[in-house]
Design a protein around this motif. Structure first.
Motif, PDB file in Angstrom:
ATOM      1  N   MET A  41       0.848  -1.199   0.000  1.00  0.00           N
ATOM      2  CA  MET A  41       0.000   0.000   0.000  1.00  0.00           C
ATOM      3  C   MET A  41       0.878   1.240   0.000  1.00  0.00           C
ATOM      4  O   MET A  41       1.973   1.238   0.545  1.00  0.00           O
ATOM      5  N   GLY A  42       0.373   2.291  -0.640  1.00  0.00           N
ATOM      6  CA  GLY A  42       1.141   3.524  -0.769  1.00  0.00           C
ATOM      7  C   GLY A  42       1.698   3.658  -2.176  1.00  0.00           C
ATOM      8  O   GLY A  42       2.317   2.734  -2.704  1.00  0.00           O
ATOM      9  N   MET A  43       1.412   4.822  -2.800  1.00  0.00           N
ATOM     10  CA  MET A  43       1.889   5.125  -4.143  1.00  0.00           C
ATOM     11  C   MET A  43       2.584   6.488  -4.093  1.00  0.00           C
ATOM     12  O   MET A  43       2.816   7.019  -3.019  1.00  0.00           O
ATOM     13  N   SER A  44       2.877   7.052  -5.259  1.00  0.00           N
ATOM     14  CA  SER A  44       3.664   8.298  -5.273  1.00  0.00           C
ATOM     15  C   SER A  44       3.067   9.395  -4.395  1.00  0.00           C
ATOM     16  O   SER A  44       3.797  10.134  -3.741  1.00  0.00           O
ATOM     17  N   GLY A  45       1.729   9.508  -4.375  1.00  0.00           N
ATOM     18  CA  GLY A  45       1.106  10.623  -3.694  1.00  0.00           C
ATOM     19  C   GLY A  45       0.794  10.400  -2.221  1.00  0.00           C
ATOM     20  O   GLY A  45       0.434  11.347  -1.517  1.00  0.00           O
ATOM     21  N   ASP A  46       0.907   9.157  -1.753  1.00  0.00           N
ATOM     22  CA  ASP A  46       0.430   8.896  -0.384  1.00  0.00           C
ATOM     23  C   ASP A  46       1.323   7.931   0.411  1.00  0.00           C
ATOM     24  O   ASP A  46       0.927   7.425   1.455  1.00  0.00           O
ATOM     25  N   TRP A  47       2.548   7.702  -0.071  1.00  0.00           N
ATOM     26  CA  TRP A  47       3.358   6.643   0.524  1.00  0.00           C
ATOM     27  C   TRP A  47       3.796   6.938   1.960  1.00  0.00           C
ATOM     28  O   TRP A  47       3.975   6.018   2.761  1.00  0.00           O
ATOM     29  N   GLN A  48       3.974   8.239   2.291  1.00  0.00           N
ATOM     30  CA  GLN A  48       4.435   8.534   3.659  1.00  0.00           C
ATOM     31  C   GLN A  48       3.421   8.037   4.691  1.00  0.00           C
ATOM     32  O   GLN A  48       3.798   7.442   5.712  1.00  0.00           O
ATOM     33  N   ILE A  49       2.141   8.271   4.393  1.00  0.00           N
ATOM     34  CA  ILE A  49       1.097   7.838   5.317  1.00  0.00           C
ATOM     35  C   ILE A  49       1.029   6.310   5.353  1.00  0.00           C
ATOM     36  O   ILE A  49       0.845   5.707   6.408  1.00  0.00           O
ATOM     37  N   ALA A  50       1.221   5.687   4.200  1.00  0.00           N
ATOM     38  CA  ALA A  50       1.227   4.220   4.158  1.00  0.00           C
ATOM     39  C   ALA A  50       2.348   3.664   5.049  1.00  0.00           C
ATOM     40  O   ALA A  50       2.155   2.677   5.768  1.00  0.00           O
ATOM     41  N   VAL A  51       3.519   4.302   5.011  1.00  0.00           N
ATOM     42  CA  VAL A  51       4.628   3.847   5.871  1.00  0.00           C
ATOM     43  C   VAL A  51       4.235   3.991   7.340  1.00  0.00           C
ATOM     44  O   VAL A  51       4.445   3.077   8.153  1.00  0.00           O
TER      45      VAL A  51
END
Ligand SMILES: *Cc1c(COP(=O)(O)O)cnc(C)c1O
Length: 229
Positions: free
Chosen positions: A199-209
């Motif tokens: 989960m997490g792509m270019s626009g939202d990966w920080q939150i996924a981490v």
């Protein structure tokens, strides 16, 4: 513009920082370079920089790139898995990210047996409930997971989701956090490790981490803007 390999190493450093700030072991967060639509030369450049995991969502493109590039690349099929394409995907991919019905799970396992392959696979969950997204509903996950745990050849390794585009941060936390909880419950119920949360792509990966992602699927932030033909 900085070279792709440089970009890649900068991205790895950023992931490490975000993981550490979230009190996570940075080794537990992997970068999957989503190379769909980008040329083989770009993949070769990242490969030179040390990247070994690449994600594609179309079979002909995957086939062509795989045959032209080094054999130790791990290919991830991140597209929607279609019933009549399962055999091709089994022959090409090391990790299959988006399996979403019990019938597909059973077909996948049967074909893996026939072909002597043991790819890892993930179940896609449509956590946000958007009608446009594939993936099973959280309510349908128990039955789907039961089928996945019965597999003898394909290796059930975890869950995958896509968050809604441009959602506010609270929603992203909720979507990714829910996927983690669903994974934790299944792992506990079956007393199995389900190590992967894709989960997490270019626009939202920080939150996924922050919410426990173990595989980030990153395309445009690594390669540049995608231009579809
Ligand atoms: C294209 C794609 C990505 C990467 O998207 P970016 O926003 O370019 O990082 C990730 N996951 C899936 C399933 C995709 O199809």
């Amino acid at each position: 513009m900085a070279g792709l390999a440089e970009n890649y190493h900068g991205f790895l450093r950023e992931i490490r920082q975000v993981a550490e700030a979230a009190n996570r072991d940075p080794e537990g967060v992997r970068l999957l370079a989503v190379s769909k639509t980008f040329p083989k030369e770009d993949i070769a450049e990242l490969y030179q920089g040390g990247c070994r995991d690449f994600g594609e969502n179309r079979i002909p493109e995957l086939q062509e790139k795989k045959s032209a590039l080094p054999e130790d690349i791990r290919w991830h099929f991140i597209g929607q898995l279609q019933s009549n394409k399962v055999r091709k995907v089994v022959l090409l991919a090391d990790v299959i990210h988006a399996v979403d019905t019990p019938a597909l799970v059973e077909r996948l396992d049967r074909i893996c047996g026939e072909e002597g392959k043991t790819p890892a696979f993930l179940l896609e969950v449509n956590v946000s409930g958007e009608a446009s997204k594939s993936g099973c509903t959280p309510d349908a996950l128990p039955e789907l997971a039961a089928a996945a745990f019965r597999c003898q050849y394909a290796r059930f390794q975890g869950l995958m989701t896509m968050a809604p585009a441009d959602a506010p941060e609270v929603v992203l936390h909720q979507v990714f956090g829910t996927l983690r909880q669903l994974r934790d419950r299944l792992a506990e119920e079956y007393r199995q490790k389900l190590p992967i949360l894709s989960m997490g792509m270019s626009g939202d990966w920080q939150i996924a981490v922050q919410e426990g992602a173990t595989v980030l699927r990153i395309g445009s932030a690594l390669f540049g803007r995608r231009v579809y033909a």
